[in-house]
Design an enzyme around this catalytic site. Structure first.
Site, PDB file in Angstrom:
ATOM      1  CD  GLU A 101       4.994  -9.824  11.104  1.00  0.00           C
ATOM      2  OE1 GLU A 101       4.310  -8.880  10.870  1.00  0.00           O
ATOM      3  OE2 GLU A 101       6.227  -9.454  10.830  1.00  0.00           O
ATOM      4  CB  SER A 107       1.277  22.952 -19.595  1.00  0.00           C
ATOM      5  OG  SER A 107       0.843  24.050 -18.796  1.00  0.00           O
TER       6      SER A 107
END
Length: 727
Positions: A137, A408
């Site tokens: 990492e 809608s």
């Protein structure tokens, strides 16, 4: 004779002003001389620094750099302010909540938060696990100041060569900042905040504290957070005891926990672990000989096939717990809670399956790659939540955080407003061209029906009618009419901004899936506003009740009148039975709802309800890419039907408020013959079965540990059922 007084005064005044003018002129002249002299001296002095050629170019560049740098610093500070607002004096305390979540039946479904007082100290983590994490990492963790500039440049070059993302550029501190303060949304704003917060963490914490928090807070798949919890979950042991092979597998989870989770994809997890071992050697933390044994004997996790957790639901529920915990008085120091939620795990699985099944089968044809769904009771209690297809690849919750145009499916709010202001479903209105300024809405199909009534207009999802209603509601003032619509929508639960625009009545404002479900819940309960919530009850580990929703939250107000609810709901049932929502029909169950499709077919919606449940479904793409003519009546309606049909199996059906029940909505039990077995929802307990298990649990708790378990026992009777000891 002496001169008159007036003449003497005038002469003295003239002399005074002449003297004053002379002094002023003299002062200005002297000042000019001094300035000129000073400027000459300054010029002579500055001539010493006069440069030419290459030196002058360098000086000019340096000057421009300082100017631009100053402007850049001002801009950076303005960007830093929003990031630092994420922090507070008690930011670490607030993130220390430890929550165990239960489903509606009291079964544990997952955990969130960290319990620091019981977690493993960093000194007790195996050295090979820490090295594996850093090698994979952030190898330069102890060398950078929160942002690894060299690592970022290296990642940019690697990604450019591969023409894709093959290497991450975020430092370990940046990843921690995201985990602590930010969401996983991929935006430039979030990356800027992440960078500033990383600097803030480096200024306020030591490297040891940052590494410890990272190992405790990162999501590790399977509903676990932190390496200690992941070690227990995947390998059934303390993190202190993990081997090098197991440490490599754990370290490989930080990048994509669900993708590399060993209980879900063991081959991928082992391949990723092998990459971590390569990283250990490349970083110089270990030799090839030291990792050889781990390569030859890869880690094997314990069996966790049935351990999938509703991660999106848990994230949202945890946010709800944190907001509630922030309201606790200072005298309450408890930070560990057991929370009972409204989650129904069977409905949750079916909702996830409905999204995934439809995307797998039809997603490529429609060019739709994402979906979201929320199912709740008409009371606002959320039973299921799907925030996307894969939590491991994206923790961004599209059900609660993504705002999209509802199309809608927004129209029921317009018609509800009309029905509360003197209109009825039988009110005649003209479906014909209408323009507000230079905007002229078009119907789907670009044709007009002339004189029609409001119920037909809603069933056919005609666009001109709600726009015309906004004008009539405001007595020929469209802005005033839209204000009434917005007010009702807000009172029903739409919390996102609803900007005033001519196209608002046909769904141009952006909303969330959760908000639409919440607002439609009022239609399903007779017009009363609800608060969407996951929490039923919060207890301490000792069993003390700190919060109960029914006890502590007042019922919402009546927002829509019963008459308007009846008019609207009858029409919405016809939308499903006769209009655009036919694919949402569930055999034997009355369904009301509305489809929604936005411009360019970017979003497809179906929001509907029965007397028992309310659900909103959205399909589309994260990047707003248009679909291939996907309407709300296609994938959204089909996913709604699949999940809701399952949710209604084996339960007593309730009527929709204002809608008279008919033969199709008769409760299932009344339609069964003696030879027809009652429909059962797989893996879902009936109330009687649930009571039996509770009784068995109580008997087991009260049983004598020394008793002979093989001795004959009397049958257990409860709720009309009989279970023999063998059962």
């Amino acid at each position: 004779m002496s001169e008159p007084f007036f003449d003497r005064w005038r002469r003295q005044a003239a002399d005074f002003f002449l003297a004053l003018d002379a002094r002023f002129d003299s002062g200005i002249y002297n000042l000019g001389v001094r300035v000129e002299d000073g400027w000459e001296r300054f010029s002579v002095f500055m001539d010493r620094f006069q440069v030419s050629g290459f030196r002058r170019i360098a000086a000019e560049l340096a000057s421009e750099s300082f100017s631009l740098g100053a402007l850049g610093m001002v801009a950076m500070l303005s960007l830093a302010v929003p990031a630092f607002r994420e922090t507070s004096d008690d930011w670490l305390k607030k993130s220390e909540l430890a929550v165990t979540f239960l489903d509606r039946y009291g079964n544990e479904i997952g955990r969130r938060g960290i319990r620091h007082n019981n977690s493993v100290p960093l000194e007790e983590f195996p050295d090979h696990l820490v090295k594996a994490v850093l090698a994979t990492e952030d190898r330069r963790f102890y060398e950078h100041f929160g942002i690894d500039i060299l690592g970022t440049l290296r990642a940019v070059v690697a990604n450019a060569r591969a023409e894709g993302v093959v290497q991450g550029g975020s430092s370990l501190t940046q990843q921690l900042a995201k985990n602590l303060f930010l969401s996983n949304e991929r935006t430039i704003e979030r990356k800027i905040k992440e960078a500033f917060l990383a600097l803030w963490l480096e200024a306020n914490l030591s490297k040891k504290e940052i590494l410890r928090l990272y190992l405790d807070r990162a999501y590790m798949g399977g509903g676990t957070f932190g390496a200690a919890a992941a070690a227990q979950f995947y390998f059934g042991k303390s993190v202190r005891d993990v081997t090098l092979a197991e440490a490599a597998m754990l370290a490989g989870l930080f990048k994509a926990p669900s993708k590399f989770a060993p209980h879900a994809n063991l081959p991928a997890a082992r391949q990723r672990a092998n990459t971590v071992l390569d990283n250990l050697v490349e970083a110089g933390f270990m030799t090839e000989g030291q990792v050889f044994g781990a390569r030859k004997n890869p880690a094997t996790p314990v069996d966790r096939k049935d351990a999938d957790a509703p991660q999106y639901y848990l994230d949202w529920a945890f946010d709800e717990v944190r907001k509630w915990a922030d309201t606790l008085p200072a005298s309450v120091n408890e930070r560990v809670f057991v929370v009972k939620t409204g989650l129904d795990r069977d409905i949750q699985r079916e909702a996830e399956k409905a999204i995934e099944d439809n995307l797998k089968q039809f997603g490529r044809d429609y060019n739709a790659r994402q979906g979201a769904m929320v199912i709740m009771d008409p009371s606002g209690l959320v039973r299921a939540m799907v925030g996307g297809r894969d939590y491991g690849s994206s923790q961004f919750n599209r059900a609660t955080d993504a705002t999209r145009q509802p199309g809608s499916s927004f129209k029921p709010f317009v018609y509800a407003t009309a029905f509360m202001n003197g209109f009825t479903p039988r009110t005649a209105i003209r479906d014909e061209p209408i323009c507000l300024g230079n905007w002229c809405p078009q119907n789907y199909g670009r044709n007009f029906s002339g004189q029609i009534n409001l119920s037909v207009a809603l069933i056919k999802s005609i666009n001109t009618v709600p726009v015309r209603l906004s004008v009539l509601l405001g007595k020929n003032d469209a802005k005033a009419g839209r204000a009434k619509i917005v007010q009702l929508a807000r009172e029903l639960g739409l919390s996102t901004p609803l900007p005033d625009s001519s196209s608002l009545p046909i769904g141009s404002a952006e909303v969330t899936v959760l908000d639409m479900t919440t607002a439609y819940a009022a239609f399903a309960n007779g017009g009363r506003r609800v608060k969407s919530h996951a929490i039923i009850e919060v207890r301490t580990p000792s069993g003390e009740i700190l919060y109960n929703f029914d006890r502590d939250v007042k019922p919402g107000p009546q927002v829509v009148t019963p008459r308007a609810i009846a008019d609207l709901n009858v029409t919405l049932t016809k939308v499903v039975e006769e209009g655009t929502g036919k694919r949402a029909i569930i055999e034997g169950i009355k369904v009301a709802g509305k489809t929604g499709t936005t411009n360019g077919y970017r979003d497809g919606w179906f929001v509907g309800f029965t007397g028992n449940y309310v659900a909103a479904v959205w399909f589309g793409n994260d990047d707003y890419q248009p679909t291939r003519k996907m309407t709300g009546g296609s994938l959204p309606a089909m996913a709604f039907r699949q999940a809701m049909a399952f949710a209604h199996q084996g339960i007593e059906l309730k009527p929709i408020p204002g809608v008279a029940p008919d033969a199709t909505t008769t409760p299932v039990a009344a339609n069964r013959t003696p030879d027809t077995p009652a429909p059962q929802r797989p893996a879902t307990l009936s109330r009687r079965s649930h009571d039996v298990l509770i009784t068995i649990e109580r008997l087991l708790r009260e049983a004598d540990p020394q008793a002979n378990l093989l001795a004959p026992r009397a049958p257990v009777r409860n709720a009309g059922l009989v279970l023999s000891p063998a059962e």
